[in-house]
Design a protein around this motif. Structure first.
Motif, PDB file in Angstrom:
ATOM      1  N   ALA A  51     -16.080 -34.315 -15.589  1.00 26.57           N
ATOM      2  CA  ALA A  51     -16.539 -35.766 -15.618  1.00 26.57           C
ATOM      3  C   ALA A  51     -15.413 -36.324 -14.170  1.00 26.57           C
ATOM      4  O   ALA A  51     -15.806 -37.874 -13.620  1.00 26.57           O
ATOM      5  N   SER A  52     -14.534 -35.827 -13.983  1.00 31.06           N
ATOM      6  CA  SER A  52     -13.262 -35.930 -13.371  1.00 31.06           C
ATOM      7  C   SER A  52     -13.971 -36.442 -12.138  1.00 31.06           C
ATOM      8  O   SER A  52     -14.310 -35.870 -11.235  1.00 31.06           O
ATOM      9  N   THR A  53     -13.860 -37.725 -11.522  1.00 35.53           N
ATOM     10  CA  THR A  53     -14.192 -38.128 -10.207  1.00 35.53           C
ATOM     11  C   THR A  53     -13.237 -38.329  -9.249  1.00 35.53           C
ATOM     12  O   THR A  53     -13.641 -38.396  -7.771  1.00 35.53           O
ATOM     13  N   ALA A  54     -12.083 -37.453  -9.354  1.00 32.17           N
ATOM     14  CA  ALA A  54     -10.551 -37.347  -8.716  1.00 32.17           C
ATOM     15  C   ALA A  54     -10.503 -36.471  -8.513  1.00 32.17           C
ATOM     16  O   ALA A  54     -10.872 -34.967  -9.868  1.00 32.17           O
ATOM     17  N   SER A  55     -10.425 -35.060  -7.781  1.00 41.68           N
ATOM     18  CA  SER A  55     -10.375 -33.551  -7.852  1.00 41.68           C
ATOM     19  C   SER A  55      -8.984 -33.871  -8.492  1.00 41.68           C
ATOM     20  O   SER A  55      -8.204 -34.102  -8.560  1.00 41.68           O
TER      21      SER A  55
END
Length: 236
Positions: A51-55
Motif C-alpha cells: 500500500a506504500s505510495t513511496a518506494s
C-alpha cells in the motif's frame, strides 16, 4: 485518538493477564494461541508495504518506516529519504497487538516451565520484550522519536537471557523444544551482531537484519506455542 486507545488497551490487557495468570486452565490455551498468532505479522506487513505510495526497500528500511504517519522526506530523525505509508494505522495497530500477543503468551504459558526464580525472571523479560514492541506502535517514529527509539531498545536484548534460561530449564523435560530454543537464540545473536556491524559495513541489509532479530524470537514463540498447545490438549 487511536493511539490513546492502543495505550489503554495495552495496559488493560497486561493487568488482565497478570490477574488471570494462575486462575484458569484455559489461559494456557489463550497463551499458546497468542504466540501462534504472531505468524500473521508478516502477512500484514506485506499488505502495508504494497500500500506504500513511496518506494519501500524491505531489505534496507526499518520496520518503523511503515508506521510513520505523514508523507515526505525527513519525517523523523535518521530518515533522510521519502516515506509514505497510507496504511500506517494498520501497521501501528499490528506493532501494538504483536507486543500484546507476546506478553500475553509469556504470562499465560509460564506454568509450562519449572517454577523457580530463573524462569520467573525469563517471563518478566519476555513481558518487557512485548511491552517494548507495543510502545513502538503507540508512539510512531515521527510522533515521538525518542520514546519510540528508547522504548524499543530493551526489545533488542532482553530476549537473550530469557531464551537461555528457558532453554536450560526445559532441557530434560522438553529436550527437542530446548534445542529449538537454542537454535532461535543463535539466529537472534547473529542478527544482533550484524546490527552492531552496520556502522562499519553500511552495505549490510539493515531492514532484513532487523526482521531476523525480531522474527527469530517470534518464530521460537510460534513453534513453542504449537508444542505447548498440543501438550495442553493431550492433558485434557
Amino acid at each position: 485518538m487511536s493511539y490513546i486507545f492502543m495505550g489503554i488497551l495495552t495496559v488493560t490487557l497486561l493487568i488482565t493477564a497478570l490477574v488471570l495468570k494462575d486462575k484458569y486452565e484455559f489461559t494456557k490455551t489463550i497463551g499458546a494461541l497468542s504466540w501462534i498468532a504472531l505468524s500473521l505479522y508478516f502477512i500484514v506487513e506485506f499488505i502495508v508495504i504494497r500500500a506504500s505510495t513511496a518506494s519501500y526497500n524491505f531489505l534496507k528500511q526499518p520496520m518503523s518506516d511503515l508506521g510513520v504517519t505523514i508523507c515526505g522526506i525527513d519525517t523523523y530523525e535518521l530518515a533522510a529519504y521519502e516515506i509514505c505509508s497510507p496504511a500506517h494505522l494498520a501497521m501501528n495497530w499490528t506493532f501494538t497487538l504483536t507486543g500484546i500477543a507476546v506478553f500475553t503468551g509469556a504470562i499465560f504459558l509460564h506454568r509450562f516451565w519449572p517454577d523457580n526464580m530463573k524462569t520467573k525472571t525469563a517471563t518478566v523479560l519476555l513481558v518487557i520484550f512485548g511491552i517494548s514492541y507495543s510502545i513502538s506502535g503507540i508512539f510512531p517514529a515521527d510522533i515521538n522519536f525518542l520514546v519510540h527509539t528508547f522504548a524499543s531498545l530493551p526489545g533488542m536484548f532482553v530476549q537473550i537471557p530469557a531464551l537461555i534460561i528457558i532453554g536450560r530449564a526445559i532441557k530434560s523435560t522438553m529436550p527437542k523444544l530446548s534445542k529449538w530454543t537454542y537454535f532461535c537464540l543463535v539466529l537472534n545473536l547473529l542478527s544482533l551482531l550484524f546490527i552492531f556491524l552496520q556502522p562499519v559495513f553500511p552495505e549490510l541489509p539493515g531492514g532484513l537484519i532487523q526482521r531476523v532479530l525480531y522474527g527469530s524470537v517470534w518464530l521460537w514463540m510460534i513453534v513453542t506455542g504449537i508444542v505447548l498447545l498440543n501438550k495442553s490438549v493431550q492433558r485434557k
